[in-house]
Design an enzyme around this catalytic site. Structure first.
Site, short mmCIF file in Angstrom:
data_model
loop_
_atom_site.label_atom_id
_atom_site.label_comp_id
_atom_site.label_asym_id
_atom_site.label_seq_id
_atom_site.Cartn_x
_atom_site.Cartn_y
_atom_site.Cartn_z
CG ASP A 1 2.94 -25.65 8.01
OD1 ASP A 1 4.03 -25.25 8.47
OD2 ASP A 1 2.11 -26.26 8.70
CG HIS A 2 7.84 -21.69 7.92
ND1 HIS A 2 6.91 -21.06 8.69
CD2 HIS A 2 8.85 -22.02 8.76
CE1 HIS A 2 7.33 -21.01 9.94
NE2 HIS A 2 8.51 -21.58 10.01
CE LYS B 1 2.37 -19.53 10.95
NZ LYS B 1 2.34 -19.96 12.28
CE LYS C 1 14.55 -21.94 17.60
NZ LYS C 1 13.19 -21.51 17.32
CD GLU D 1 8.54 -20.29 19.70
OE1 GLU D 1 9.02 -19.15 19.67
OE2 GLU D 1 7.48 -20.62 19.17
CG HIS E 1 4.29 -24.91 12.26
ND1 HIS E 1 4.13 -24.60 10.94
CD2 HIS E 1 4.59 -23.73 12.88
CE1 HIS E 1 4.33 -23.30 10.77
NE2 HIS E 1 4.61 -22.75 11.92
NE ARG F 1 -1.93 -1.83 3.44
CZ ARG F 1 -2.32 -2.12 4.67
NH1 ARG F 1 -3.52 -1.79 5.07
NH2 ARG F 1 -1.52 -2.74 5.51
CG ASP G 1 2.01 -19.00 16.90
OD1 ASP G 1 1.95 -18.45 15.78
OD2 ASP G 1 3.05 -19.01 17.60
CE LYS H 1 5.41 -17.59 21.18
NZ LYS H 1 6.41 -17.41 20.12
CE LYS I 1 11.42 -25.00 10.54
NZ LYS I 1 12.61 -24.19 10.74
#
Lengths: 514, 351
Positions: A201-202, A172, A369, A240, A264, A66, A259, A364, A206
């Site tokens: 879905d990244h 996503k 991680k 994480e 995932h 934009r 999330d 979280k 992987k």
């Protein structure tokens, strides 16, 4: 494109043996190109593809956003993004060439006239190339603009082309619950056919996630024991150590379940539990994944009470420093019931997995991680070895580590050296870093390339998304019905999670150490 | 790089192997452990006087290092084995989530007389069950012959020999016992990829059957890469290759397609780096595609049958000679079924 002629269907004999398959000439349009994802991931991924000579022979990038920017301003921004976030030092001539293939269009996403400009620009690029270029629209905007953009593409007749492929790559989240996902799908499927749609879905990009399939289906060693006869339960963890950072606005609307679990983690469940596909064609693989999702019965409110745990982190110590609790994070509404931790027990009700609980946990501000899939085997039927003076025989485990360590660990029981027959578990490890010593490409590099090539294997299909939301929606519904019951269970920041999650596992089982 | 080192004069393979194990154990005892990389064994046979040049090339390999390097440095007149073994890991503590991956390296000074029985020296030093690749950039065919039973892969560079025909004969012989990775072939890879991509759109695929001339421009020492490129086209498109004639700096001749003759021209041109400088493919219709080396990628030009022309750049970074060698190490773990047929066709062209 319509019906393929015989020439079109014929194989290209020059492709055999090449590691990099040709990618059709493409104009890639990124909507939301000034956003964080484009800046940190997409533009650097495109640079790395350019560096390796993997982009299509004729390639253009049209950035759409934009904001009012000139082409030069956009190129300067793109240069900074690439220099800052590329996994390799940019090669100046390649970077200059890539930037020269970039243009910018300032289009409010609901501005119909703007799509006319986009159409003219794409037409001009086709003319310059002297051939119709495929078109790939990458929707990297806030999700509320997905249907707006898709409908405007249709209004401007940009959703089809008589002589080239047109594809939509959608980031996503694909909806925030089952009804919104279905509503979005209704818009998408009114404009595009399913084979044109590439839902990102990244995680699926992987290397380590793709290796789950390689490990299972390329090794005779594992598959015979990969079932209810030998496996006691499965634990899938996506932990994480960080908090929500500056993402309170997004995170408080989403929560841990949306999330990470809806997309995932359920994909990891599918890859772990699916039957071997007849081939690795996109639809064959996705058919098998859908069978897994549909074999997971969406939990009833009563099931949700006993088979799920949600919690929020409170203040604590993380990484040696004091950190605040979720409710004290900047931007989080007072009394929020958004979960920062979710644990659930699922079952895949089919011949292979009946009776094997699958435990998922994500959160979280946990100890560290780690993302992993752990298969914990049943104990041996008879223990002939002495148990005193040693840990003794422990059930075997297979752990597929997704991040940060990438590899596979199998725990075996071995004799402790010495005069007595004492046993303890030992690890047998395969580590990507030591076996390949090469840097894995970023997930987005693979996904962008696959989308431009029209290979949908690593993208989620409509029925997968629908089945995923069906599972998650019933949990969310039951949770929200109890929001008035008082504060959520909690866990101190830097801990392994709430004690309630331990009870979820039942007697004789415990969560793997984070 | 944090490195532990062992050396000995007049030593034996078993002493070197024991030293490697001991270096690893000492590192663990000292609390500086790493995970030994386990990718492949690379055995390199070099003239001792020129080993610096080879080491420089290996240092520029980039990401694709072998995990255990056994460098056999041949020195005239030498009768004993002197060895240096090192294990090395990146300096400092690994970052969270990263592994310290260690590499092992053995340098053995030896005499020419050792080459005929090199397998009895190297066999004790390779990591069992890992792929073993052999590279002899300074010739030493006797050493390579001795290692044939150990070598899964032989790395060669067909442009190392002044006569490409002799190089191809040697390469074809090696393909009988090992997988051959030819750096001259890898120099043609970006060109092959781009030509495959150019003809990939279905409407252009049919014009593969109309190719009537292939012109390849190469650096003077890189005729092998040019011939392999032409051999690749011939083998993939079903042409029957014929011998080319030398005309000054050019090789000229034909291959037989199903219904017509394809002219083949290989021309040596000035070029800074080894490899190809340009490729032109012409069709009977008058259409043509040209690719030329350029900054930031290959400069492409397409001429349509009506004579109209278009130019563009195909993006890609030059890999450089270090990158080519790195690619050679990486390719050792893959299999390209098109090299051997291309090699056979190229042999016929240069016969």
């Amino acid at each position: 494109m319509a019906v393929r002629t015989r020439e079109e269907a014929a194989e290209n004999p020059l492709v055999e043996g090449l590691e990099r398959l040709p990618v059709p000439p493409t104009s890639l349009v990124i909507f939301g190109v000034s956003g964080d994802l484009a800046r940190r991931k997409l533009l650097p991924a495109l640079y790395n593809l350019a560096h390796e000579g993997a982009l299509p022979e004729r390639f253009n990038l049209l950035g759409v956003s934009r904001r009012q920017l000139s082409d030069d301003d956009f190129r300067a921004q793109a240069r900074r993004s690439i220099e800052e976030f590329s996994r390799r030092e940019p090669d100046p001539p390649v970077l200059e060439e890539l930037l020269s293939h970039m243009q910018y269009l300032a289009i409010p996403f609901d501005d119909t006239e703007g799509y006319g400009r986009l159409a003219r620009c794409l037409g001009r690029l086709d003319e310059e190339a002297g051939l119709p270029l495929n078109r790939a629209y990458y929707l990297s905007t806030a999700p509320e603009f997905f249907p707006v953009i898709v409908e405007n593409l249709k209004s401007a007749d940009l959703h089809r082309h008589d002589a080239a492929e047109v594809r939509a790559i959608i980031e996503k989240p694909f909806g925030t619950d089952l009804p919104s996902s279905r509503a979005l799908q209704a818009v998408v499927s009114s404009v595009f056919r399913e084979h044109q749609v590439f839902r990102i879905d990244h995680y699926l990009g992987k290397e380590t996630v793709q290796n789950v399939m390689a490990l299972r289906f390329a090794n005779m060693l594992f598959e015979p024991v990969w079932n209810r006869n030998y496996i006691d339960h499965i634990q899938i963890t996506a932990a994480e150590d960080l908090g929500i950072g500056s993402r309170a606005g997004y995170y408080d609307q989403a929560g841990a379940l949306r999330d990470l679990v809806q997309n995932h983690m359920l994909q990891l469940v599918a890859l772990t539990c699916m039957e071997p596909p007849a081939s690795f064609e996109a639809d064959k693989v996705r058919d098998e994944k859908v069978k897994v999702f549909t074999a997971i019965r969406p939990p009833t409110p009563e099931d949700v009470l006993v088979n799920t745990v949600r919690a929020q982190y409170t203040g604590g110590t993380s990484g040696g420093g004091e950190v605040v609790g979720y409710l004290e994070e900047e931007g989080v509404p007072a009394g929020s019931h958004t979960e920062t931790y979710a644990a659930l027990k699922l079952e895949v009700n089919n011949w292979r997995w009946a009776g094997v609980p699958i435990f998922l946990r994500t959160g979280k501000r946990l100890t560290r991680k780690v993302t992993e899939i752990a298969l914990l085997f049943k104990p041996v039927p008879h223990q002939a070895f002495q148990t005193s003076g040693s840990v003794g025989v422990q059930p075997n485990t297979i752990v597929l580590s997704v991040q940060p360590n990438e590899g596979v660990t199998v725990t075996l029981d071995a004799k402790i050296p010495g005069p007595r027959m004492r046993i303890r578990p030992v690890n047998m490890e395969f580590l990507y870093g030591s076996a390949f010593m090469s840097q894995s490409p970023e997930a987005y590099e693979r996904l962008i390339l696959d989308a431009m090539r029209g290979d949908a294997t690593l993208f989620t299909r409509n029925d997968e998304v629908d089945a995923q939301w069906s599972i998650i929606d019933s949990i969310l519904g039951a949770w929200h019905a109890r929001d008035g019951d008082g504060p959520l269970p909690s866990y101190p920041a830097g801990s392994a999670g709430p004690p309630e999650a331990d009870e979820l596992l039942g007697p004789g089982r415990e969560w793997r150490k984070l | 790089m944090s490195e532990d080192r062992w050396s000995a004069r007049d030593t034996t393979p078993s002493a070197i192997e024991a030293a490697l194990r001991d270096l690893l154990a000492r590192r663990y005892r000292a609390g500086r452990p790493f995970v030994p990389a386990r990718v492949m064994n690379l055995v390199v046979i070099v003239e001792r006087a020129f080993r610096g040049e080879v080491e420089n090339r290996l240092a520029r390999v980039g990401r694709y290092h072998p995990s255990r390097l056994i460098l056999c440095a041949v020195e005239h007149g030498r009768r004993t084995l002197d060895a240096v073994a090192t294990v090395a890991a990146p300096p400092g503590e690994p970052r969270a989530g990263e592994l310290a991956v260690g590499r092992e390296r053995v340098e053995i000074d030896m005499g020419p007389a050792h080459l005929g029985r090199l397998d009895t020296i190297v066999d004790a030093l390779v990591v069992p069950d890992l792929t073993t690749m052999v590279w002899a950039p300074h010739g030493h065919d006797d050493g390579v012959e001795a290692l044939r039973r150990l070598a899964n892969i032989v790395l060669i560079d067909s442009q190392d020999l002044p006569d490409p025909a002799a190089a191809f004969a040697r390469a074809e012989d090696l393909t009988r016992s090992a997988y051959v990775v030819d750096l001259a072939w890898l120099r043609s890879t970006p060109w092959r990829e781009r030509v495959a991509a150019t003809f990939d759109p279905p409407p252009l695929r049919r014009s593969l059957g109309e190719i009537d001339r292939v012109g390849v421009r190469h650096r003077e020492d890189s005729a092998a890469a040019g011939a392999l490129f032409c051999g690749w086209l011939a083998s993939r498109l079903g042409w029957r290759p014929e011998s080319l004639d030398r005309r000054g700096a050019r090789l000229h001749g034909h291959s037989r397609a199903r219904r017509h003759q394809v002219t083949i021209d290989l021309e040596a041109v000035e070029l800074g780096a080894p490899g190809l400088a340009g490729v032109t493919i012409e069709m009977a219709s008058g259409a043509a595609v040209t690719l030329e080396r350029g900054p930031g990628g290959l400069r492409a030009q397409r001429r349509d049958p009506d004579g109209s022309e278009r130019r563009w750049t195909v993006l890609g970074a030059s890999r450089g000679e270090g990158g080519i060698l790195g690619e050679g190490v990486r390719q050792a773990l893959l299999r390209d079924p098109t090299y051997a047929p291309a090699l056979r066709a190229a042999r016929v062209m240069l016969a």
